[in-house]
Design an enzyme around this catalytic site. Sequence first.
Site, short mmCIF file in Angstrom:
data_model
loop_
_atom_site.label_atom_id
_atom_site.label_comp_id
_atom_site.label_asym_id
_atom_site.label_seq_id
_atom_site.Cartn_x
_atom_site.Cartn_y
_atom_site.Cartn_z
N THR A 26 0.84 -1.19 0.00
CA THR A 26 0.00 0.00 0.00
C THR A 26 0.87 1.24 0.00
OG1 THR A 26 -2.02 1.00 0.89
CG2 THR A 26 -0.38 0.29 2.51
N CYS A 32 -2.61 8.05 7.69
CA CYS A 32 -3.17 6.70 7.63
C CYS A 32 -2.16 5.69 8.19
CB CYS A 32 -3.49 6.30 6.19
SG CYS A 32 -4.75 7.29 5.39
N HIS A 49 -5.53 -0.54 5.06
CA HIS A 49 -5.07 0.84 4.94
C HIS A 49 -6.13 1.69 5.64
CE1 HIS A 49 -3.00 4.06 2.37
NE2 HIS A 49 -3.84 4.71 3.17
#
Length: 165
Positions: A26, A32, A49
């Site tokens: 990711t 995040c 994520h």
Amino acid sequence: MTLTSEIIKVGIADVKTTVYPNTLKTSGLGSCVGLVLYDNKAKIAGLAHIMLPDSTVAKKDNQNRMKYADTAFEILLHNLLTSGASKANLKAKMAGGAHMFGFKSDNKMLRIGERNIEAIRVLLHHHHIPLISEDVGGNKGRTIVFDIDTSMLEIRTVNSGTKQI
């Protein structure tokens, strides 16, 4: 016979699981957090994520459950267990949770990265899943790649190089 591997890309507010020899990746981890749960005996792993810490503050209509730590964690855990992972063998690694704003604030609502990290730690503790390693905080974005075979999480941090945990 050689196994062909695939890079499974996990988008923002997304959850995916896969098995060896594949890897999970990711990008765009600022505030995040990328949470990896894996069972190295079954050679299965999943990556979430996570954008925000708590789904209970969200409007219920048109809600992506993979966006929030609490609900993404549930989805990730469920997908791993139904795909053959053993909860007793699960371990975790995480990266991200940076403070991406250029100003200091005492407003906890603006410290999203810190809140994401804390929410995930609470969930891991509640489910008795050990956090093996982490690369969290700071103020730079990250891309992560998880190798199921070696259980290594490669972290590429903007303008800071690459490391493995």
